[in-house]
Design a protein around this motif. Sequence first.
Motif, PDB file in Angstrom:
ATOM      1  N   TRP A 119       0.831  -1.216   0.000  1.00 33.57           N
ATOM      2  CA  TRP A 119       0.000   0.000   0.000  1.00 33.57           C
ATOM      3  C   TRP A 119       0.862   1.261   0.000  1.00 33.57           C
ATOM      4  O   TRP A 119       0.450   2.312  -0.473  1.00 33.57           O
ATOM      5  CB  TRP A 119      -0.933   0.003   1.222  1.00 33.57           C
ATOM      6  N   HIS A 120       2.098   1.143   0.519  1.00 34.85           N
ATOM      7  CA  HIS A 120       2.991   2.306   0.629  1.00 34.85           C
ATOM      8  C   HIS A 120       3.789   2.538  -0.645  1.00 34.85           C
ATOM      9  O   HIS A 120       4.527   3.510  -0.735  1.00 34.85           O
ATOM     10  CB  HIS A 120       3.956   2.089   1.800  1.00 34.85           C
ATOM     11  N   ALA A 121       3.661   1.630  -1.621  1.00 37.66           N
ATOM     12  CA  ALA A 121       4.483   1.746  -2.834  1.00 37.66           C
ATOM     13  C   ALA A 121       3.622   1.863  -4.097  1.00 37.66           C
ATOM     14  O   ALA A 121       4.065   1.536  -5.188  1.00 37.66           O
ATOM     15  CB  ALA A 121       5.423   0.547  -2.942  1.00 37.66           C
ATOM     16  N   LEU A 122       2.391   2.324  -3.953  1.00 36.65           N
ATOM     17  CA  LEU A 122       1.537   2.492  -5.131  1.00 36.65           C
ATOM     18  C   LEU A 122       2.099   3.603  -6.016  1.00 36.65           C
ATOM     19  O   LEU A 122       2.563   4.627  -5.520  1.00 36.65           O
ATOM     20  CB  LEU A 122       0.114   2.847  -4.705  1.00 36.65           C
ATOM     21  N   ASP A 123       2.031   3.391  -7.334  1.00 36.48           N
ATOM     22  CA  ASP A 123       2.471   4.420  -8.275  1.00 36.48           C
ATOM     23  C   ASP A 123       1.305   5.263  -8.771  1.00 36.48           C
ATOM     24  O   ASP A 123       1.474   6.432  -9.090  1.00 36.48           O
ATOM     25  CB  ASP A 123       3.153   3.764  -9.484  1.00 36.48           C
ATOM     26  N   LEU A 124       0.142   4.633  -8.875  1.00 35.91           N
ATOM     27  CA  LEU A 124      -1.026   5.361  -9.380  1.00 35.91           C
ATOM     28  C   LEU A 124      -2.292   4.850  -8.700  1.00 35.91           C
ATOM     29  O   LEU A 124      -2.467   3.645  -8.536  1.00 35.91           O
ATOM     30  CB  LEU A 124      -1.136   5.202 -10.903  1.00 35.91           C
ATOM     31  N   VAL A 125      -3.129   5.778  -8.289  1.00 38.06           N
ATOM     32  CA  VAL A 125      -4.439   5.446  -7.730  1.00 38.06           C
ATOM     33  C   VAL A 125      -5.485   6.123  -8.608  1.00 38.06           C
ATOM     34  O   VAL A 125      -5.437   7.345  -8.803  1.00 38.06           O
ATOM     35  CB  VAL A 125      -4.575   5.938  -6.278  1.00 38.06           C
ATOM     36  N   ALA A 126      -6.376   5.325  -9.186  1.00 40.65           N
ATOM     37  CA  ALA A 126      -7.401   5.860 -10.082  1.00 40.65           C
ATOM     38  C   ALA A 126      -8.773   5.701  -9.428  1.00 40.65           C
ATOM     39  O   ALA A 126      -9.115   4.624  -8.954  1.00 40.65           O
ATOM     40  CB  ALA A 126      -7.367   5.106 -11.411  1.00 40.65           C
ATOM     41  N   VAL A 127      -9.539   6.781  -9.425  1.00 36.50           N
ATOM     42  CA  VAL A 127     -10.859   6.788  -8.799  1.00 36.50           C
ATOM     43  C   VAL A 127     -11.913   6.962  -9.883  1.00 36.50           C
ATOM     44  O   VAL A 127     -11.782   7.841 -10.740  1.00 36.50           O
ATOM     45  CB  VAL A 127     -10.955   7.944  -7.771  1.00 36.50           C
ATOM     46  N   THR A 128     -12.965   6.143  -9.858  1.00 35.90           N
ATOM     47  CA  THR A 128     -13.969   6.193 -10.929  1.00 35.90           C
ATOM     48  C   THR A 128     -15.038   7.256 -10.716  1.00 35.90           C
ATOM     49  O   THR A 128     -15.522   7.843 -11.668  1.00 35.90           O
ATOM     50  CB  THR A 128     -14.677   4.835 -11.100  1.00 35.90           C
ATOM     51  N   HIS A 129     -15.458   7.466  -9.475  1.00 36.48           N
ATOM     52  CA  HIS A 129     -16.522   8.450  -9.231  1.00 36.48           C
ATOM     53  C   HIS A 129     -16.608   8.775  -7.749  1.00 36.48           C
ATOM     54  O   HIS A 129     -15.874   8.224  -6.939  1.00 36.48           O
ATOM     55  CB  HIS A 129     -17.856   7.995  -9.816  1.00 36.48           C
ATOM     56  N   ARG A 130     -17.498   9.713  -7.408  1.00 41.39           N
ATOM     57  CA  ARG A 130     -17.501  10.277  -6.057  1.00 41.39           C
ATOM     58  C   ARG A 130     -18.150   9.370  -5.003  1.00 41.39           C
ATOM     59  O   ARG A 130     -18.075   9.678  -3.827  1.00 41.39           O
ATOM     60  CB  ARG A 130     -18.248  11.612  -6.029  1.00 41.39           C
ATOM     61  N   HIS A 131     -18.824   8.316  -5.395  1.00 40.36           N
ATOM     62  CA  HIS A 131     -19.531   7.510  -4.395  1.00 40.36           C
ATOM     63  C   HIS A 131     -18.548   6.925  -3.386  1.00 40.36           C
ATOM     64  O   HIS A 131     -17.466   6.449  -3.741  1.00 40.36           O
ATOM     65  CB  HIS A 131     -20.354   6.411  -5.073  1.00 40.36           C
ATOM     66  N   GLN A 132     -18.962   6.937  -2.110  1.00 39.16           N
ATOM     67  CA  GLN A 132     -18.044   6.614  -1.025  1.00 39.16           C
ATOM     68  C   GLN A 132     -17.553   5.172  -1.045  1.00 39.16           C
ATOM     69  O   GLN A 132     -16.488   4.873  -0.508  1.00 39.16           O
ATOM     70  CB  GLN A 132     -18.698   6.951   0.322  1.00 39.16           C
ATOM     71  N   ASP A 133     -18.324   4.261  -1.661  1.00 42.93           N
ATOM     72  CA  ASP A 133     -17.843   2.877  -1.748  1.00 42.93           C
ATOM     73  C   ASP A 133     -16.717   2.729  -2.781  1.00 42.93           C
ATOM     74  O   ASP A 133     -16.198   1.625  -2.984  1.00 42.93           O
ATOM     75  CB  ASP A 133     -18.989   1.882  -2.034  1.00 42.93           C
ATOM     76  N   HIS A 134     -16.315   3.869  -3.397  1.00 42.57           N
ATOM     77  CA  HIS A 134     -15.209   3.843  -4.376  1.00 42.57           C
ATOM     78  C   HIS A 134     -14.059   4.766  -3.983  1.00 42.57           C
ATOM     79  O   HIS A 134     -12.967   4.623  -4.513  1.00 42.57           O
ATOM     80  CB  HIS A 134     -15.728   4.210  -5.772  1.00 42.57           C
ATOM     81  N   VAL A 135     -14.303   5.729  -3.093  1.00 46.80           N
ATOM     82  CA  VAL A 135     -13.286   6.772  -2.867  1.00 46.80           C
ATOM     83  C   VAL A 135     -12.967   7.036  -1.392  1.00 46.80           C
ATOM     84  O   VAL A 135     -12.018   7.744  -1.075  1.00 46.80           O
ATOM     85  CB  VAL A 135     -13.725   8.085  -3.591  1.00 46.80           C
ATOM     86  N   ALA A 136     -13.721   6.438  -0.468  1.00 48.00           N
ATOM     87  CA  ALA A 136     -13.639   6.856   0.942  1.00 48.00           C
ATOM     88  C   ALA A 136     -12.266   6.696   1.580  1.00 48.00           C
ATOM     89  O   ALA A 136     -11.954   7.383   2.546  1.00 48.00           O
ATOM     90  CB  ALA A 136     -14.678   6.085   1.777  1.00 48.00           C
ATOM     91  N   ASP A 137     -11.417   5.801   1.068  1.00 50.39           N
ATOM     92  CA  ASP A 137     -10.115   5.590   1.722  1.00 50.39           C
ATOM     93  C   ASP A 137      -8.984   6.404   1.087  1.00 50.39           C
ATOM     94  O   ASP A 137      -7.815   6.167   1.417  1.00 50.39           O
ATOM     95  CB  ASP A 137      -9.737   4.100   1.737  1.00 50.39           C
ATOM     96  N   LEU A 138      -9.316   7.354   0.237  1.00 48.10           N
ATOM     97  CA  LEU A 138      -8.249   8.150  -0.388  1.00 48.10           C
ATOM     98  C   LEU A 138      -7.498   8.985   0.648  1.00 48.10           C
ATOM     99  O   LEU A 138      -6.266   8.972   0.701  1.00 48.10           O
ATOM    100  CB  LEU A 138      -8.837   9.051  -1.482  1.00 48.10           C
ATOM    101  N   LEU A 139      -8.227   9.697   1.500  1.00 51.60           N
ATOM    102  CA  LEU A 139      -7.534  10.506   2.515  1.00 51.60           C
ATOM    103  C   LEU A 139      -6.833   9.618   3.544  1.00 51.60           C
ATOM    104  O   LEU A 139      -5.689   9.909   3.916  1.00 51.60           O
ATOM    105  CB  LEU A 139      -8.494  11.494   3.179  1.00 51.60           C
ATOM    106  N   PRO A 140      -7.448   8.532   4.039  1.00 49.18           N
ATOM    107  CA  PRO A 140      -6.694   7.624   4.916  1.00 49.18           C
ATOM    108  C   PRO A 140      -5.400   7.107   4.288  1.00 49.18           C
ATOM    109  O   PRO A 140      -4.390   6.949   4.977  1.00 49.18           O
ATOM    110  CB  PRO A 140      -7.690   6.488   5.182  1.00 49.18           C
TER     111      PRO A 140
END
Length: 263
Positions: free
Chosen positions: A51-72
Amino acid sequence: MIRYTLVGSGTVVPDGDRGPAAHHFACGDLQLLCDLGSGTVRRLAALGLPWHALDLVAVTHRHQDHVADLLPLLFALRHTPGIDRVRPLTLLGYGGFARDLETLSGVYGGWVLDPGFPLEVREAADTPIELERGEPWIEIEAHPVVHSPEAVGYRLTLSDAEEREVVVAYTGDTEESAAAIGLARDADLLIAECSMADEDRVAGHLTPGGVGRIARAADVRRIVATHLYPSALALGAREIERRIGELCPVPVDIGADGLTLDL
Ligand SMILES: [Zn+2]
Ligand SMILES: [Zn+2]
């Protein structure tokens, strides 16, 4: 080596066995994550994924079941003892994603956009974009889908050190549509949301029948059905597979957290 790991096969519905949407790809030592619903960072750690070595994180849309852990994720990268990240991270999202991050930075603090290592923010319109480290490379392209107004799916081309190219289409959340067929066209692997049973179909989501029709029209070679609401789960894996396979006779995996495929 091109490896796909289904990190979260569930939805917004709390479920001890299924986390919300999250999909990890390793291509050589390039690490890519598509969507990260709540609990994804913990799930990545539990699965032994870097998890600490990701090169790219892609998010599809604003719904929380897809994006909620971005800030964590960003907070963990900044504050976990021993993680002194210098490698850049690309965050890719829907149209309006950069503005959303600026707003969140205003609420939670400057670390959101300045987490202590280089952060590049890109939006769907900036794609295709390519990631490269030596031989392996990944190209990612956003395709608008029919769901919430900003929603996109992602089409990935992954190439390993042997210069094998594998095309993966990930629908995010989508309704059955020409856009979804275009996204999936000729893919080696279609990762398709499969929210509801056909008899409970709701607008903006797919059913096993919808997945089968898209896969057949797009001529894909393999399918993972994921994002399973209780309505789809009640059918049972065998029935979901039967309904998809009847329309598109290619190998089908019914999503489960931790499912790993070498592509
Ligand atoms: Zn959604
Ligand atoms: Zn969803």
